[in-house]
Design a protein around this motif. Structure first.
Motif, short mmCIF file in Angstrom:
data_model
loop_
_atom_site.label_atom_id
_atom_site.label_comp_id
_atom_site.label_asym_id
_atom_site.label_seq_id
_atom_site.Cartn_x
_atom_site.Cartn_y
_atom_site.Cartn_z
N CYS A 124 -37.61 -5.20 17.45
CA CYS A 124 -36.93 -6.15 18.14
C CYS A 124 -36.98 -7.62 17.72
O CYS A 124 -37.84 -7.90 16.62
N LYS A 125 -36.16 -8.43 18.11
CA LYS A 125 -35.95 -9.77 17.59
C LYS A 125 -37.29 -10.74 18.17
O LYS A 125 -38.08 -10.43 19.04
N ASP A 157 -37.94 -11.36 21.91
CA ASP A 157 -38.13 -10.50 22.59
C ASP A 157 -39.51 -9.90 22.36
O ASP A 157 -40.47 -9.42 23.26
N LEU A 208 -33.64 -2.90 24.46
CA LEU A 208 -33.47 -3.02 23.33
C LEU A 208 -32.95 -1.80 22.60
O LEU A 208 -32.83 -0.72 22.95
N GLU A 209 -32.12 -2.03 21.38
CA GLU A 209 -31.51 -1.04 20.56
C GLU A 209 -32.11 0.24 20.49
O GLU A 209 -31.75 1.11 20.22
N THR A 210 -33.56 -0.13 19.97
CA THR A 210 -34.46 0.95 19.44
C THR A 210 -35.30 1.62 20.49
O THR A 210 -36.24 2.15 20.24
N TYR A 211 -34.90 1.51 21.81
CA TYR A 211 -35.91 1.82 22.89
C TYR A 211 -35.58 3.60 22.89
O TYR A 211 -34.37 4.00 22.75
N ILE A 222 -30.24 -5.35 14.72
CA ILE A 222 -31.10 -4.82 15.63
C ILE A 222 -32.47 -5.92 15.33
O ILE A 222 -33.29 -6.12 16.52
N SER A 223 -32.56 -6.46 14.16
CA SER A 223 -33.80 -7.35 14.13
C SER A 223 -33.55 -8.03 12.60
O SER A 223 -32.57 -7.72 12.10
#
Length: 575
Positions: free
Chosen positions: A128-129, A132, A202-205, A419-420
């Protein structure tokens, strides 16, 4: 009498074996089960131990002697699935991530999912960024140590917790600021819930990364999430397919294919290459299970899936269990007093990894880091198999499980999304499939990118063994030469594999063609020698070639078979 009792007890021991399951809070559950016990029996024992009713989201993972991870199949015998000798060591992990953790009925379920996602964050699976990341880490602090207390929490207290694979002092200060000012008064339950709600956006959840390569040889990570199939390369999500768009998953050897129908009847086929055939089969089975869990309305709709085709004998697999919609409906019927949750001791070690995985380094000086990690890790047991498997959820029956803001974001965005600011690179030791190529280039790139090294690497450095840091001092030329040599070897290997595949395909095609011609010839002979009065067959029977074949070959062969059959019949009658 005594000898009989002793022999009976020995036989009972031979029919039983010990299983140790490592739970999400790093504790262990050990039990003795019968040799023919199925996976469902062990899973029910663990859920009873945890007082867990919403158990369909979880699974048991184990590692075979070849370092390949698997999910334990509940319908099969445990001993037949394990390739190693007892005692068996497995671990409980989240297998199917809830699309909306806040919708879970019981707090005990949310707590276990919280522990899993905290692992994902630490091992680099949940990327995540920075903004976040600071918020998520502050929620963990609040859940584990409570409100900020100047008397108990000195300056730099957040640096003693390892939340991510790597982080800077600036990020540590930001985490402490949020914890001190924005989260005062939140109970552990509230902080954990806020953490889950933040993570699910989050996109990678829910990502369980499977390392692969695309058709160009570029590394990629394939994963199944609650919302669909994703492909991650660098710091971007290059492909995203919703579960109702995926039509078929197939594998052949190391090759994995995804068939999908997108908007305007656009059909696409994505092809990737896994490190080993076993890794590819594991990837395929994970995809089949996740697609069934998230896409279907009822478990009665589950069908056996095969990866075979005309020229390849593949595998057959069937998902066993309830689907997401049934799980949600069953959870709504739970009516009992909330079970008591025994949270682990709120100490810094809870956020730190096991010694096996090695600590992640922050911006703290090397000598200080080593002292901090040794003091934190002292007395903790090593937990080898901390990797989890992330299930995928399909929304073919509607977006009822997807939070509204998340659904709108997915509909408005295309397949590619950043995504990051950092490259997606989860820890090698916790990938669900083995990475076959641990080359010098990979090790050098870890050091260049600032990725942390493990405790074992630090020990080797202290003992005078050359480490990655020493290798980098050899200069850029040696790295370039190593890359060229490695690339040449990979190209030659790839060409050889392609030639072998082509030859095998041609041989299979030739054998199938010969077999079909032979079957058609036999069928034609049977029809022509029969009494069927059809114009087509009558014309064939009147040709000179057929009459010659009939009297010179077929009739003698028929008499020979009849003679042999009479001889065999006579032998049987005489006996």
């Amino acid at each position: 009498m005594l000898s009989r009792l002793m022999s009976g007890s020995v036989r009972n021991l031979e029919r039983e074996y010990m299983c140790t399951v490592r739970l999400l809070d790093d504790t262990e559950y050990t039990c003795s089960i019968q040799r023919d016990a199925k996976g469902q029996y062990l899973f029910d024992l663990i859920c009873h131990h945890l007082n867990l009713l919403e158990k369909d989201y979880f699974g048991i993972r184990y590692v075979d002697p070849d370092k390949q991870r698997h999910w334990l199949e509940f319908t099969k015998s445990i001993s037949k699935q394990m390739k190693s000798q007892p005692p068996f060591i497995m671990c409980l992990r989240v297998k199917f991530y809830p699309p909306d953790p806040a919708a879970l009925k019981e707090e005990i379920t949310r707590y276990l999912v919280f522990l899993q996602i905290k692992r994902d964050l630490y091992h680099g699976r949940l990327l995540c960024k920075t903004s976040d990341a600071a918020m998520l880490a502050a929620y963990i602090l609040q859940a584990e140590i409570g409100d900020y207390d100047p008397g108990k929490h000195p300056e730099g207290y957040s640096s003693k917790f390892q939340f991510f694979p790597k982080h800077s002092e600036k990020l540590e200060r930001r985490i402490a600021d949020i914890h001190k000012t924005e989260l005062i008064g939140q109970t552990p339950e509230t902080a954990e819930l806020k953490f889950l709600q933040k993570a699910q956006m989050l996109e990678t959840y829910g990502v369980d990364p499977h390392p692969c390569k695309d058709v160009s040889g570029n590394p990629a990570f394939l994963a199944f999430t609650p919302f669909g199939f994703v492909v991650l390369q660098g710091n971007k999500r290059v492909h995203f397919l919703k579960w109702n768009e995926v039509t078929k998953l197939k594998f052949e050897g190391k090759t994995f294919h995804i068939y999908a129908n997108q908007k305007e009847d656009k059909k696409i086929i994505l092809t990737y290459f896994a490190p080993t055939p076993e890794a590819c089969k594991h990837l395929w089975k994970c995809g089949v299970e996740n697609q069934a869990f998230y896409k279907l309305e009822k478990s009665s709709q589950v069908r056996t899936v095969s990866s075979s085709n005309l020229f390849f004998k593949g595998s057959r697999f069937r998902y066993s269990g309830r689907v997401a919609k049934e799980v949600m409906e069953q959870s709504a019927k739970i009516k009992r007093e909330p079970p008591e949750i025994h949270r682990a001791g709120l100490v810094p070690s809870r956020s730190c990894p096991s010694i096996t995985h090695g600590p992640r380094l922050s911006s703290v000086p090397r000598t200080r880091r080593r002292a901090v990690h040794i003091s934190i890790m002292e007395g903790l047991e090593s937990l080898r198999d901390s990797a989890h498997s992330t299930p995928v959820r399909s929304m073919s029956y509607g977006d009822s499980f997807i939070p509204r803001s998340r659904s709108q974001a997915m509909d408005s965005g295309d397949g590619t999304a950043v995504i990051s600011s950092e490259t997606y690179s989860p820890s090698d030791s916790v990938l669900p499939t083995p990475v076959a190529e641990h080359s010098l280039e990979m090790a050098v790139s870890r050091q260049i990118n600032g990725a942390p090294c493990s405790i074992e690497e630090e020990k080797e450095s202290e003992a005078g063994t050359p480490t990655v840091g020493d290798v980098t001092e050899l200069g850029v030329d040696s790295r370039v030469a190593g890359r060229v040599q490695s690339a040449g070897g990979e190209a030659a290997l790839s060409e050889t594999e392609q030639v072998n595949k082509f030859v095998l395909s041609v041989l299979r095609l030739l054998l199938v063609t010969i077999g079909l011609l032979f079957v058609l010839l036999l069928l034609l002979i049977i029809l022509t020698e029969s009494d069927l009065d059809i114009a087509f067959l009558r014309d064939i029977r009147q040709t000179p070639e057929f009459e010659q074949f009939h009297y010179e070959y077929f009739c003698p062969l028929r008499r020979w078979f009849a003679c042999k059959l009479r001889w065999v019949g006579g032998l049987l009658i005489n006996k």
